[in-house]
Design a protein around this motif. Structure first.
Motif, PDB file in Angstrom:
ATOM      1  N   LEU A   1       2.754  38.817  46.057  1.00 24.89           N
ATOM      2  CA  LEU A   1       2.867  37.346  47.197  1.00 24.89           C
ATOM      3  C   LEU A   1       2.838  38.658  48.217  1.00 24.89           C
ATOM      4  O   LEU A   1       2.824  37.725  49.116  1.00 24.89           O
ATOM      5  N   ALA A   2       3.819  39.200  48.471  1.00 25.01           N
ATOM      6  CA  ALA A   2       3.639  40.806  48.963  1.00 25.01           C
ATOM      7  C   ALA A   2       1.946  40.055  49.764  1.00 25.01           C
ATOM      8  O   ALA A   2       2.349  40.476  51.229  1.00 25.01           O
ATOM      9  N   ASP A   3       0.925  40.221  49.537  1.00 29.84           N
ATOM     10  CA  ASP A   3      -0.477  40.615  50.046  1.00 29.84           C
ATOM     11  C   ASP A   3      -1.050  39.586  49.917  1.00 29.84           C
ATOM     12  O   ASP A   3      -2.461  39.816  50.026  1.00 29.84           O
ATOM     13  N   MET A   4      -0.965  37.925  49.370  1.00 30.81           N
ATOM     14  CA  MET A   4      -1.568  37.204  48.879  1.00 30.81           C
ATOM     15  C   MET A   4      -2.844  36.639  50.271  1.00 30.81           C
ATOM     16  O   MET A   4      -2.166  36.615  51.343  1.00 30.81           O
ATOM     17  N   GLY A   5      -3.963  37.241  49.744  1.00 37.52           N
ATOM     18  CA  GLY A   5      -4.876  36.510  50.068  1.00 37.52           C
ATOM     19  C   GLY A   5      -6.047  35.252  49.898  1.00 37.52           C
ATOM     20  O   GLY A   5      -5.134  34.668  48.919  1.00 37.52           O
ATOM     21  N   GLY A   6      -6.659  34.565  50.387  1.00 39.38           N
ATOM     22  CA  GLY A   6      -7.521  33.709  50.103  1.00 39.38           C
ATOM     23  C   GLY A   6      -8.273  34.208  49.261  1.00 39.38           C
ATOM     24  O   GLY A   6      -8.731  35.306  48.954  1.00 39.38           O
ATOM     25  N   GLY A   7      -9.045  33.203  48.367  1.00 37.84           N
ATOM     26  CA  GLY A   7     -10.470  33.948  47.697  1.00 37.84           C
ATOM     27  C   GLY A   7     -10.005  34.315  45.928  1.00 37.84           C
ATOM     28  O   GLY A   7      -8.624  34.000  45.725  1.00 37.84           O
ATOM     29  N   ASP A   8     -10.091  34.413  45.115  1.00 32.53           N
ATOM     30  CA  ASP A   8      -9.992  35.356  43.419  1.00 32.53           C
ATOM     31  C   ASP A   8      -9.119  34.005  43.329  1.00 32.53           C
ATOM     32  O   ASP A   8      -7.899  34.303  42.310  1.00 32.53           O
ATOM     33  N   VAL A   9      -9.029  32.416  43.283  1.00 35.68           N
ATOM     34  CA  VAL A   9      -7.986  31.784  42.861  1.00 35.68           C
ATOM     35  C   VAL A   9      -7.862  32.106  41.902  1.00 35.68           C
ATOM     36  O   VAL A   9      -6.074  31.701  41.376  1.00 35.68           O
ATOM     37  N   GLY A  10      -8.153  32.179  40.785  1.00 33.77           N
ATOM     38  CA  GLY A  10      -7.720  31.661  40.047  1.00 33.77           C
ATOM     39  C   GLY A  10      -7.181  32.802  39.253  1.00 33.77           C
ATOM     40  O   GLY A  10      -5.934  32.960  38.147  1.00 33.77           O
ATOM     41  N   TYR A  11      -7.690  33.722  39.106  1.00 34.47           N
ATOM     42  CA  TYR A  11      -6.859  35.404  39.028  1.00 34.47           C
ATOM     43  C   TYR A  11      -6.178  35.652  39.774  1.00 34.47           C
ATOM     44  O   TYR A  11      -5.024  36.246  38.724  1.00 34.47           O
ATOM     45  N   ARG A  12      -5.726  35.005  41.264  1.00 39.62           N
ATOM     46  CA  ARG A  12      -4.852  35.266  42.002  1.00 39.62           C
ATOM     47  C   ARG A  12      -3.524  34.936  41.475  1.00 39.62           C
ATOM     48  O   ARG A  12      -2.026  35.716  41.127  1.00 39.62           O
ATOM     49  N   LEU A  13      -3.491  33.326  41.109  1.00 40.81           N
ATOM     50  CA  LEU A  13      -2.342  32.681  40.330  1.00 40.81           C
ATOM     51  C   LEU A  13      -1.846  32.921  39.081  1.00 40.81           C
ATOM     52  O   LEU A  13      -0.616  33.521  38.391  1.00 40.81           O
ATOM     53  N   SER A  14      -2.938  33.644  38.168  1.00 38.28           N
ATOM     54  CA  SER A  14      -2.754  34.201  36.957  1.00 38.28           C
ATOM     55  C   SER A  14      -1.969  35.067  37.170  1.00 38.28           C
ATOM     56  O   SER A  14      -0.635  35.485  35.644  1.00 38.28           O
ATOM     57  N   LYS A  15      -1.976  36.422  38.192  1.00 38.93           N
ATOM     58  CA  LYS A  15      -1.194  37.760  37.565  1.00 38.93           C
ATOM     59  C   LYS A  15       0.219  37.220  38.598  1.00 38.93           C
ATOM     60  O   LYS A  15       0.668  37.891  38.472  1.00 38.93           O
ATOM     61  N   ALA A  16      -0.245  36.346  39.667  1.00 38.19           N
ATOM     62  CA  ALA A  16       0.751  36.416  40.191  1.00 38.19           C
ATOM     63  C   ALA A  16       2.204  35.901  39.245  1.00 38.19           C
ATOM     64  O   ALA A  16       3.389  35.762  39.372  1.00 38.19           O
ATOM     65  N   ALA A  17       1.466  35.491  38.900  1.00 38.09           N
ATOM     66  CA  ALA A  17       2.387  34.511  37.457  1.00 38.09           C
ATOM     67  C   ALA A  17       2.996  35.315  36.438  1.00 38.09           C
ATOM     68  O   ALA A  17       4.053  35.520  35.980  1.00 38.09           O
ATOM     69  N   LEU A  18       2.017  36.000  36.210  1.00 31.91           N
ATOM     70  CA  LEU A  18       2.182  37.103  35.202  1.00 31.91           C
ATOM     71  C   LEU A  18       3.158  37.763  35.579  1.00 31.91           C
ATOM     72  O   LEU A  18       4.188  38.258  35.154  1.00 31.91           O
ATOM     73  N   ASN A  19       3.282  38.358  36.664  1.00 35.39           N
ATOM     74  CA  ASN A  19       3.864  38.896  38.163  1.00 35.39           C
ATOM     75  C   ASN A  19       5.788  38.573  37.587  1.00 35.39           C
ATOM     76  O   ASN A  19       6.677  39.043  36.811  1.00 35.39           O
ATOM     77  N   ALA A  20       5.635  36.840  37.639  1.00 39.79           N
ATOM     78  CA  ALA A  20       6.769  36.765  37.543  1.00 39.79           C
ATOM     79  C   ALA A  20       7.370  36.481  35.782  1.00 39.79           C
ATOM     80  O   ALA A  20       7.947  36.573  35.254  1.00 39.79           O
ATOM     81  N   LEU A  21       6.499  35.983  35.086  1.00 42.38           N
ATOM     82  CA  LEU A  21       6.735  36.198  33.563  1.00 42.38           C
ATOM     83  C   LEU A  21       7.370  37.841  33.122  1.00 42.38           C
ATOM     84  O   LEU A  21       8.368  37.655  32.699  1.00 42.38           O
ATOM     85  N   THR A  22       7.051  38.317  34.301  1.00 47.26           N
ATOM     86  CA  THR A  22       7.536  40.393  33.264  1.00 47.26           C
ATOM     87  C   THR A  22       8.974  40.247  34.292  1.00 47.26           C
ATOM     88  O   THR A  22      10.379  40.625  33.606  1.00 47.26           O
ATOM     89  N   ARG A  23       9.482  39.597  35.369  1.00 49.63           N
ATOM     90  CA  ARG A  23      10.883  39.339  35.643  1.00 49.63           C
ATOM     91  C   ARG A  23      11.625  38.470  34.841  1.00 49.63           C
ATOM     92  O   ARG A  23      12.594  38.518  34.381  1.00 49.63           O
ATOM     93  N   VAL A  24      10.537  37.355  34.667  1.00 45.75           N
ATOM     94  CA  VAL A  24      11.490  36.001  33.236  1.00 45.75           C
ATOM     95  C   VAL A  24      12.546  36.870  32.115  1.00 45.75           C
ATOM     96  O   VAL A  24      13.364  37.038  31.855  1.00 45.75           O
ATOM     97  N   PHE A  25      11.145  37.753  31.846  1.00 43.80           N
ATOM     98  CA  PHE A  25      11.207  38.229  30.383  1.00 43.80           C
ATOM     99  C   PHE A  25      12.388  39.595  30.382  1.00 43.80           C
ATOM    100  O   PHE A  25      13.618  39.887  29.170  1.00 43.80           O
TER     101      PHE A  25
END
Ligand SMILES: NC(=O)c1ccc[n+]([C@@H]2O[C@H](COP(=O)([O-])OP(=O)(O)OC[C@H]3O[C@@H](n4cnc5c(N)ncnc54)[C@H](OP(=O)(O)O)[C@@H]3O)[C@@H](O)[C@H]2O)c1
Length: 259
Positions: free
Chosen positions: A172-196
Motif C-alpha cells: 500500500l505504501a507504494d501502490m500504483g495503477g495497473g495489474d489490478v487483480g494481482y495488486r489486490l490479491s497481494k495486498a489482501a495476502l499481506n493483510a491476511l498475514t497480519r490477521v493470522f
C-alpha cells in the motif's frame, strides 16, 4: 471453528507423529517454489512438493532428487482453488506424519503479466471482475484456506512457520495503477498475514510475508534480473526462523519493508 482437533485429521482419524519436521510448499514444481523446496530439503525437512499436475510434481521431484543429495521431496497434487484438493492433502500429511511445521504459500498467478499470452487488460477500469476473482481465488483464498487447515496441525506441537510469498505489487505504501487483480490479491495476502499473525500470536507459530524481488519465472518473465534461487532465499530464511524470530512482518532480502 477448526476443521479438526489436535489429535485427529480432517476426517477425524487418529494419527501417529513422526520426529522429522515436515514442510509443504505450494507451487513447488517450478520457479521460486522449486528453489524453496530445494532449500528446505537442505535444512533436513520432509518436503511436500506440490503442483496442480501429478506428472509435473513427479518430474520436479525426480529432478531435485538427482540434483541434490539432501533428500527426496514428496510429489503431491494440489490445486489451491479446490477445497477437496486442499483438505485431501492436509489429511494425507496428518495421517502420514501427524505434524506440519512449515507452510509456504507460494502458488500464485499474475494474470496481467505483460509477457503473458493472450494479453489481459491491467487497468482497474478495464479488467474484468472474473479475472480479478481468479487472482483472488489463487493468490489470496488458496493461502487463506490452506493456513486455516494447517494451523491446527501446527498448534498440536506449538510450532509452525507460515510463509506467504507476496509481492511489492501489494504494498500500500507504494501502490500504483495497473495489474489490478494481482495488486489486490497481494495486498489482501499481506493483510491476511497480519490477521493470522495476530490470531496465532503466542502459539509458537510465526506468520510472515515476503517479496522475492523481480525473478525469472513464468510469473516474472524472462527479463527479470534475479534467479529463482535468489528469489527463494528470504522465504527459506522465514521458513526456518528460530522461535524468537519475527511474526507479522513483510520482508525483502531478509530485511523488513513497508506494508
Ligand atoms: N517472479 C517474480 O518476479 C515474482 C515477484 C513477486 C512475487 N512473486 C510471487 O512468487 C510466487 C511464485 O511465483 P514464480 O515467480 O515462481 O512463478 P511460477 O514459476 O509461475 O510459479 C507459480 C506457481 O504457482 C502454481 N499455481 C498457480 N495456480 C495454482 C493453483 N490454482 N493451485 C496450486 N498451484 C498453483 C504453479 O504451479 P503448477 O503450474 O505446477 O500447478 C506455479 O508453479 C507467486 O506467488 C508470485 O506471485 C514472483
Amino acid at each position: 471453528m477448526a476443521l479438526f482437533d489436535a489429535t485427529s485429521s480432517p476426517t477425524g482419524k487418529s494419527y501417529m507423529t513422526t520426529e522429522q519436521r515436515v514442510a509443504l510448499v505450494t507451487g513447488g514444481a517450478g520457479g521460486i517454489g522449486r528453489e524453496i523446496t530445494r532449500g528446505l530439503l537442505a535444512h533436513g525437512y520432509i518436503v511436500y512438493l506440490t503442483s496442480r499436475h501429478a506428472d509435473t510434481a513427479e518430474r520436479a521431484a525426480a529432478r531435485l532428487t538427482a540434483e541434490t543429495s539432501a533428500g527426496t521431496p514428496l510429489p503431491s497434487v494440489l490445486d489451491v482453488t479446490e477445497e477437496e484438493s486442499l483438505v485431501g492433502l492436509i489429511e494425507r500429511v496428518a495421517q502420514r506424519h501427524g505434524r506440519l511445521d512449515v507452510l509456504v504459500n507460494n502458488a500464485g498467478v499474475y494474470l496481467e503479466a505483460p509477457h503473458r499470452q493472450p494479453a489481459s487488460p491491467t487497468l482497474a477500469q478495464e479488467q474484468s471482475v472474473a479475472m480479478v476473482r481468479e487472482s483472488l481465488e489463487t493468490n489470496l483464498l488458496g493461502a487463506y484456506r490452506l493456513t486455516q487447515l494447517a494451523a491446527p496441525l501446527m498448534q498440536r506441537h506449538r510450532f509452525g512457520r507460515v510463509v506467504n510469498v507476496s509481492s511489492g505489487s501489494g504494498q500500500l505504501a507504494d501502490m500504483g495503477g495497473g495489474d489490478v487483480g494481482y495488486r489486490l490479491s497481494k495486498a489482501a495476502l499481506n493483510a491476511l498475514t497480519r490477521v493470522f499473525a495476530a490470531e496465532l500470536a503466542d502459539s509458537g507459530i510465526l506468520v510472515n510475508a515476503l517479496c522475492p524481488g523481480w525473478v525469472q519465472s513464468d510469473v516474472g518473465g524472462p527479463a527479470a534480473p534475479r534467479t529463482p534461487a535468489e528469489g527463494a532465499d528470504t522465504a527459506i530464511w522465514l521458513a526456518t526462523l528460530p522461535d524468537d524470530g519475527p511474526t507479522g512482518g513483510f520482508f525483502r532480502h531478509r530485511a523488513p519493508i513497508a506494508w
